[in-house]
Design a protein around this motif. Structure first.
Motif, PDB file in Angstrom:
ATOM      1  N   MET A 195       0.845  -1.186   0.000  1.00  0.00           N
ATOM      2  CA  MET A 195       0.000   0.000   0.000  1.00  0.00           C
ATOM      3  C   MET A 195       0.884   1.241   0.000  1.00  0.00           C
ATOM      4  N   ASN A 196       0.472   2.245  -0.705  1.00  0.00           N
ATOM      5  CA  ASN A 196       1.208   3.494  -0.795  1.00  0.00           C
ATOM      6  C   ASN A 196       0.779   4.464   0.288  1.00  0.00           C
ATOM      7  N   LEU A 197       1.507   5.563   0.347  1.00  0.00           N
ATOM      8  CA  LEU A 197       1.174   6.638   1.271  1.00  0.00           C
ATOM      9  C   LEU A 197       0.868   7.883   0.453  1.00  0.00           C
ATOM     10  N   THR A 198      -0.216   8.529   0.791  1.00  0.00           N
ATOM     11  CA  THR A 198      -0.498   9.853   0.243  1.00  0.00           C
ATOM     12  C   THR A 198      -0.574  10.818   1.418  1.00  0.00           C
ATOM     13  N   VAL A 199      -0.177  12.049   1.168  1.00  0.00           N
ATOM     14  CA  VAL A 199      -0.170  13.047   2.232  1.00  0.00           C
ATOM     15  C   VAL A 199      -0.749  14.341   1.686  1.00  0.00           C
ATOM     16  N   THR A 200      -1.702  14.868   2.413  1.00  0.00           N
ATOM     17  CA  THR A 200      -2.245  16.178   2.083  1.00  0.00           C
ATOM     18  C   THR A 200      -1.973  17.114   3.247  1.00  0.00           C
ATOM     19  N   SER A 201      -1.950  18.388   2.945  1.00  0.00           N
ATOM     20  CA  SER A 201      -1.791  19.379   4.009  1.00  0.00           C
ATOM     21  C   SER A 201      -2.610  20.610   3.650  1.00  0.00           C
ATOM     22  N   LYS A 202      -3.060  21.280   4.684  1.00  0.00           N
ATOM     23  CA  LYS A 202      -3.813  22.517   4.468  1.00  0.00           C
ATOM     24  C   LYS A 202      -3.661  23.414   5.687  1.00  0.00           C
ATOM     25  N   GLN A 203      -3.790  24.683   5.433  1.00  0.00           N
ATOM     26  CA  GLN A 203      -3.768  25.653   6.523  1.00  0.00           C
ATOM     27  C   GLN A 203      -5.193  25.803   7.025  1.00  0.00           C
ATOM     28  N   LYS A 204      -5.407  25.481   8.292  1.00  0.00           N
ATOM     29  CA  LYS A 204      -6.751  25.567   8.872  1.00  0.00           C
ATOM     30  C   LYS A 204      -7.084  27.006   9.245  1.00  0.00           C
ATOM     31  N   MET A 205      -6.115  27.667   9.831  1.00  0.00           N
ATOM     32  CA  MET A 205      -6.235  29.079  10.191  1.00  0.00           C
ATOM     33  C   MET A 205      -4.820  29.613  10.321  1.00  0.00           C
ATOM     34  N   ASP A 206      -4.684  30.847  10.602  1.00  0.00           N
ATOM     35  CA  ASP A 206      -3.358  31.447  10.701  1.00  0.00           C
ATOM     36  C   ASP A 206      -2.504  30.700  11.725  1.00  0.00           C
ATOM     37  N   GLY A 207      -1.395  30.121  11.267  1.00  0.00           N
ATOM     38  CA  GLY A 207      -0.474  29.441  12.162  1.00  0.00           C
ATOM     39  C   GLY A 207      -0.826  28.006  12.490  1.00  0.00           C
ATOM     40  N   VAL A 208      -1.907  27.490  11.928  1.00  0.00           N
ATOM     41  CA  VAL A 208      -2.335  26.114  12.206  1.00  0.00           C
ATOM     42  C   VAL A 208      -2.409  25.339  10.887  1.00  0.00           C
ATOM     43  N   TYR A 209      -1.629  24.285  10.811  1.00  0.00           N
ATOM     44  CA  TYR A 209      -1.618  23.442   9.612  1.00  0.00           C
ATOM     45  C   TYR A 209      -2.020  22.025   9.980  1.00  0.00           C
ATOM     46  N   ILE A 210      -2.756  21.394   9.076  1.00  0.00           N
ATOM     47  CA  ILE A 210      -3.149  19.998   9.252  1.00  0.00           C
ATOM     48  C   ILE A 210      -2.465  19.182   8.166  1.00  0.00           C
ATOM     49  N   VAL A 211      -1.745  18.153   8.594  1.00  0.00           N
ATOM     50  CA  VAL A 211      -1.089  17.219   7.678  1.00  0.00           C
ATOM     51  C   VAL A 211      -1.789  15.875   7.854  1.00  0.00           C
ATOM     52  N   SER A 212      -2.257  15.313   6.733  1.00  0.00           N
ATOM     53  CA  SER A 212      -3.039  14.081   6.786  1.00  0.00           C
ATOM     54  C   SER A 212      -2.383  12.984   5.954  1.00  0.00           C
ATOM     55  N   PRO A 213      -1.663  12.077   6.614  1.00  0.00           N
ATOM     56  CA  PRO A 213      -1.122  10.927   5.886  1.00  0.00           C
ATOM     57  C   PRO A 213      -2.204   9.851   5.749  1.00  0.00           C
ATOM     58  N   SER A 214      -2.203   9.177   4.618  1.00  0.00           N
ATOM     59  CA  SER A 214      -3.195   8.137   4.368  1.00  0.00           C
ATOM     60  C   SER A 214      -2.506   6.924   3.758  1.00  0.00           C
ATOM     61  N   GLY A 215      -2.748   5.761   4.351  1.00  0.00           N
ATOM     62  CA  GLY A 215      -2.148   4.525   3.853  1.00  0.00           C
ATOM     63  C   GLY A 215      -1.160   3.951   4.840  1.00  0.00           C
ATOM     64  N   ARG A 216      -0.009   3.586   4.333  1.00  0.00           N
ATOM     65  CA  ARG A 216       1.009   2.893   5.122  1.00  0.00           C
ATOM     66  C   ARG A 216       2.251   3.776   5.251  1.00  0.00           C
ATOM     67  N   LEU A 217       2.595   4.131   6.481  1.00  0.00           N
ATOM     68  CA  LEU A 217       3.756   4.971   6.769  1.00  0.00           C
ATOM     69  C   LEU A 217       4.869   4.083   7.306  1.00  0.00           C
ATOM     70  N   ASP A 218       5.837   3.786   6.446  1.00  0.00           N
ATOM     71  CA  ASP A 218       6.893   2.856   6.828  1.00  0.00           C
ATOM     72  C   ASP A 218       8.222   3.277   6.217  1.00  0.00           C
ATOM     73  N   THR A 219       9.195   2.385   6.233  1.00  0.00           N
ATOM     74  CA  THR A 219      10.533   2.663   5.722  1.00  0.00           C
ATOM     75  C   THR A 219      10.520   3.066   4.255  1.00  0.00           C
ATOM     76  N   ASN A 220       9.596   2.532   3.500  1.00  0.00           N
ATOM     77  CA  ASN A 220       9.524   2.829   2.072  1.00  0.00           C
ATOM     78  C   ASN A 220       8.774   4.113   1.750  1.00  0.00           C
TER      79      ASN A 220
END
Length: 122
Positions: free
Chosen positions: A1-26
């Motif tokens: 399974m791959n990993l996809t990552v999205t990020s967005k600024q929620k408000m000034d100074g606050v960022y959300i990073v959303s990894p989806s899938g498998r977070l591993d050595t690869n």
């Protein structure tokens, strides 16, 4: 399974990073690159939304810890959100580990974390 990552600024100074899938050595470098881009903005809060993260290895944990150290350098904070049970188990294990060396190498740690996550997911 791959990993996809999205990020967005929620408000000034606050960022959300959303990894989806498998977070591993690869795949950890995908998250690390996205986090590095976000950290250049010097947010005061970095949120990792783990709702669609299925698996995390020691390299994934290392990437999050690295982000936390960077944020701490300028009094920022990291928040983990929506941890799936198997991901929560990994962070519970890490908090419970004594400060002394428990695992002889990364592979041994990854094998242990893999077994713990499999127990939770059935």
């Amino acid at each position: 399974m791959n990993l996809t990552v999205t990020s967005k600024q929620k408000m000034d100074g606050v960022y959300i990073v959303s990894p989806s899938g498998r977070l591993d050595t690869n795949t950890y470098a995908i998250l690390e690159e996205r986090v590095d881009v976000v950290l250049k903005e010097e947010p005061h809060t970095l949120v990792f939304d783990m709702e669609t993260l299925d698996y995390i290895s020691s390299m994934g944990v290392r990437t999050i810890a690295k982000a936390q150290r960077t944020m701490k350098a300028y009094s920022g904070r990291v928040i983990l959100l929506n941890l799936q049970p198997q991901i929560q188990k990994v962070f519970d294990i890490i908090k419970a580990l004594p400060s002394q060396q428990v695992f002889s190498n990364m592979q041994e740690l990854d094998d242990y974390l893999d077994r713990m996550q499999r127990q939770v997911t059935g």
